[in-house]
Scaffold this active site. Structure first.
Site, PDB file in Angstrom:
ATOM      1  N   GLN A 105       0.852  -1.198   0.000  1.00  0.00           N
ATOM      2  CA  GLN A 105       0.000   0.000   0.000  1.00  0.00           C
ATOM      3  C   GLN A 105       0.885   1.243   0.000  1.00  0.00           C
ATOM      4  OE1 GLN A 105      -2.516   1.422   3.305  1.00  0.00           O
ATOM      5  NE2 GLN A 105      -4.267   1.205   1.935  1.00  0.00           N
ATOM      6  N   TYR A 177      -5.893  10.892   3.968  1.00  0.00           N
ATOM      7  CA  TYR A 177      -4.494  11.206   3.655  1.00  0.00           C
ATOM      8  C   TYR A 177      -4.388  12.001   2.345  1.00  0.00           C
ATOM      9  CZ  TYR A 177      -3.902   8.172   7.596  1.00  0.00           C
ATOM     10  OH  TYR A 177      -4.001   7.632   8.851  1.00  0.00           O
ATOM     11  N   ARG A 229      -7.752   2.511  -3.083  1.00  0.00           N
ATOM     12  CA  ARG A 229      -8.642   2.526  -1.917  1.00  0.00           C
ATOM     13  C   ARG A 229      -9.178   3.930  -1.661  1.00  0.00           C
ATOM     14  NH1 ARG A 229      -8.102   0.161   4.313  1.00  0.00           N
ATOM     15  NH2 ARG A 229     -10.111  -0.864   4.091  1.00  0.00           N
ATOM     16  N   GLY A 321      -9.577  -7.026   8.731  1.00  0.00           N
ATOM     17  CA  GLY A 321      -8.484  -6.369   9.438  1.00  0.00           C
ATOM     18  C   GLY A 321      -8.373  -6.828  10.875  1.00  0.00           C
ATOM     19  N   ARG A 322      -9.058  -6.111  11.775  1.00  0.00           N
ATOM     20  CA  ARG A 322      -8.924  -6.382  13.215  1.00  0.00           C
ATOM     21  C   ARG A 322      -9.116  -7.849  13.556  1.00  0.00           C
ATOM     22  NH1 ARG A 322     -12.992  -1.632  14.744  1.00  0.00           N
ATOM     23  NH2 ARG A 322     -13.858  -2.482  12.813  1.00  0.00           N
TER      24      ARG A 322
HETATM   25  C1  LIG Z   1      -4.339  -1.199  13.543  1.00  0.00           C
HETATM   26  C2  LIG Z   1      -4.969  -0.684  12.276  1.00  0.00           C
HETATM   27  C3  LIG Z   1      -4.186  -0.042  11.325  1.00  0.00           C
HETATM   28  C4  LIG Z   1      -4.739   0.382  10.108  1.00  0.00           C
HETATM   29  N1  LIG Z   1      -3.925   0.915   9.146  1.00  0.00           N
HETATM   30  C5  LIG Z   1      -4.410   1.125   7.896  1.00  0.00           C
HETATM   31  C6  LIG Z   1      -3.540   1.452   6.818  1.00  0.00           C
HETATM   32  O1  LIG Z   1      -2.313   1.529   6.937  1.00  0.00           O
HETATM   33  N2  LIG Z   1      -4.101   1.670   5.601  1.00  0.00           N
HETATM   34  C7  LIG Z   1      -5.450   1.563   5.384  1.00  0.00           C
HETATM   35  O2  LIG Z   1      -5.918   1.767   4.255  1.00  0.00           O
HETATM   36  N3  LIG Z   1      -6.292   1.241   6.388  1.00  0.00           N
HETATM   37  C8  LIG Z   1      -5.811   0.983   7.622  1.00  0.00           C
HETATM   38  N4  LIG Z   1      -6.657   0.559   8.611  1.00  0.00           N
HETATM   39  C9  LIG Z   1      -8.086   0.304   8.313  1.00  0.00           C
HETATM   40  C10 LIG Z   1      -8.328  -1.173   7.959  1.00  0.00           C
HETATM   41  O3  LIG Z   1      -7.703  -1.518   6.735  1.00  0.00           O
HETATM   42  C11 LIG Z   1      -9.820  -1.523   7.863  1.00  0.00           C
HETATM   43  O4  LIG Z   1     -10.404  -0.778   6.821  1.00  0.00           O
HETATM   44  C12 LIG Z   1     -10.602  -1.237   9.137  1.00  0.00           C
HETATM   45  O5  LIG Z   1      -9.909  -1.709  10.269  1.00  0.00           O
HETATM   46  C13 LIG Z   1     -11.999  -1.899   9.091  1.00  0.00           C
HETATM   47  O6  LIG Z   1     -11.893  -3.292   8.884  1.00  0.00           O
HETATM   48  P1  LIG Z   1     -11.984  -4.356  10.091  1.00  0.00           P
HETATM   49  O7  LIG Z   1     -13.268  -4.105  10.794  1.00  0.00           O
HETATM   50  O8  LIG Z   1     -11.929  -5.699   9.409  1.00  0.00           O
HETATM   51  O9  LIG Z   1     -10.813  -4.122  10.994  1.00  0.00           O
HETATM   52  C14 LIG Z   1      -6.120   0.179   9.849  1.00  0.00           C
HETATM   53  C15 LIG Z   1      -6.912  -0.430  10.830  1.00  0.00           C
HETATM   54  C16 LIG Z   1      -6.361  -0.877  12.017  1.00  0.00           C
HETATM   55  C17 LIG Z   1      -7.240  -1.601  13.002  1.00  0.00           C
END
Ligand SMILES: Cc1cc2nc3c(=O)[nH]c(=O)nc-3n(C[C@H](O)[C@H](O)[C@H](O)COP(=O)(O)O)c2cc1C
Length: 375
Positions: A105, A177, A229, A321-322
């Protein structure tokens, strides 16, 4: 054996450039604050990825910055110089050795960069408008030639991703961003070729796409993915509305991208404004895009049933993600018919077992409401 009702999750998927995924589940990009001071990836971060790259078909890495003044977090790994290629290669190889495709990314933080992580504290953006939050620095408005140079940097980091053996890059146009800052009427108040109308606010995002695609055409010897994205809405006024986002989506679908990736916290979140529609943002976007380009959905998918319900919307791919931080074996458990063993709450004693680097662990346990945590 997989419970047949989840078979759809394990159907292979082929992108239009021929790259094939073994299943429909992707690791969402997540920043981990754990890279080395010199910008190289650290052992703990590589181990974290290895632990999470066996079940998913594709890993989208944490964002990496393309320009020195685009670094958005302490402990973010660097992609802005050729010296970083071995580090990027180590990351790509570690992911691919587990069987997943690896996508880097690429990002510039713009006005969201903390002044103490960018050279001379010089925080930059489309316009000199700070984030609406107490204590946010007022960024310096970029000059025309600086904008051109950042577009070039996105291309250079793409070239490094190719050299490092990644299977693709994801252009990070989401989460407030720099790319989003140019599209947003909140952060972009320019009246030159980069701003003024919705069409002009699209100039920077689309120029980044064109540059990245050009570099891929020139340098990639094998099929290489380019995804984009975006965040569908901003809460501020003025700010990006769902209507603006549909215009962005239309423009992006004409760019021959390999996929679009929506960024929302909840798969079922609904539009705030800009359209008369009671369906979720992802459903509206999926309908608009149709089968012109694959869309990756995301957001609070914790169980196999959650995933099934999400796929019923017609979305072809899902990022998690989480939940993959909480249970790195999430995909394997569903595949093996053990979906009832999936863990959906973080246990405070499990940092080591889950291979979570310390800076990420500290951020998770000290940010109330971010992750579900056992009492
Ligand atoms: C610890 C953490 C770091 C994240 N860093 C990024 C990132 O670097 N780039 C990005 O596009 N989204 C980032 N996100 C957002 C996740 O990609 C995702 O869209 C969001 O957590 C919702 O999905 P989930 O419910 O499956 O966690 C981050 C989320 C978390 C929890």
């Amino acid at each position: 054996m997989t419970n047949p009702k989840y078979d759809g999750l394990f159907k292979p998927f082929t992108f239009s450039n021929g790259i094939q995924l073994d299943n429909r589940i992707i690791l969402a990009p997540m920043t981990n604050y754990s890279s080395n001071e010199d910008g190289t990836v650290s052992d703990s971060e590589v181990n974290y990825y290895i632990r999470r790259s066996k079940g998913v078909s594709m890993v989208i890495t944490a964002c990496t910055y393309v320009s020195a003044n685009g670094k958005g977090f302490p402990g973010e790994f660097a992609g802005h110089t050729d010296e970083m290629v071995p580090s990027l290669k180590r990351l790509a190889t570690s992911i691919k050795e587990q069987g997943a495709k690896a996508v880097l990314q690429i990002f510039h933080g713009g006005r969201m960069c903390p002044p103490d992580v960018v050279p001379n504290g010089d925080v930059v953006s489309a316009s000199a408008v700070p984030v609406e939050q107490d204590g946010s620095p007022t960024p310096r408005e970029l000059t025309d030639s600086e904008i051109e140079s950042i577009i070039h940097d996105f291309g250079e980091t793409t070239r490094r991703a190719i050299e490092a053996g990644f299977d693709g890059v994801e252009i990070h146009g989401a989460n407030g961003y720099l790319i989003q800052q140019f599209f947003s009427p909140h952060s972009n108040r320019r009246e030159d070729r980069w701003g003024g109308s919705l069409e002009k606010r699209l100039t920077f995002p689309l120029a980044v796409v064109d540059e990245v695609k050009k570099v891929v055409d020139t340098h990639a010897k094998e099929p290489f993915l380019v995804g984009y994205r975006f965040s569908p809405e901003e809460p501020e006024t003025p700010g990006i509305t769902m209507k603006d986002t549909l215009a962005l989506v239309d423009a992006l679908t004409n760019k021959n991208l390999d996929y679009l990736h929506v960024s929302v916290l909840d798969f079922w979140s609904k539009p705030r404004r800009g359209v008369e529609d009671t369906r979720s943002r992802i459903e509206i976007i999926q309908e608009r895009v149709g089968d012109r380009v694959p869309v990756i959905g995301v957001g609070s998918i914790y169980t196999a049933v959650d995933a099934l319900k999400a796929f019923e919307t017609g979305i072809p791919l899902l990022a998690i993600g989480r939940e993959l931080i909480i249970d790195p074996d999430w995909v394997q458990k569903i595949k093996e018919g053990r979906e009832n063993e999936i863990i959906t709450k973080l246990n405070r004693d499990d940092q080591e077992k889950l291979v979570i680097p310390d800076p990420l662990w500290q951020a998770i346990i000290h940010t109330p409401g971010w992750f579900p945590i056992e009492d």
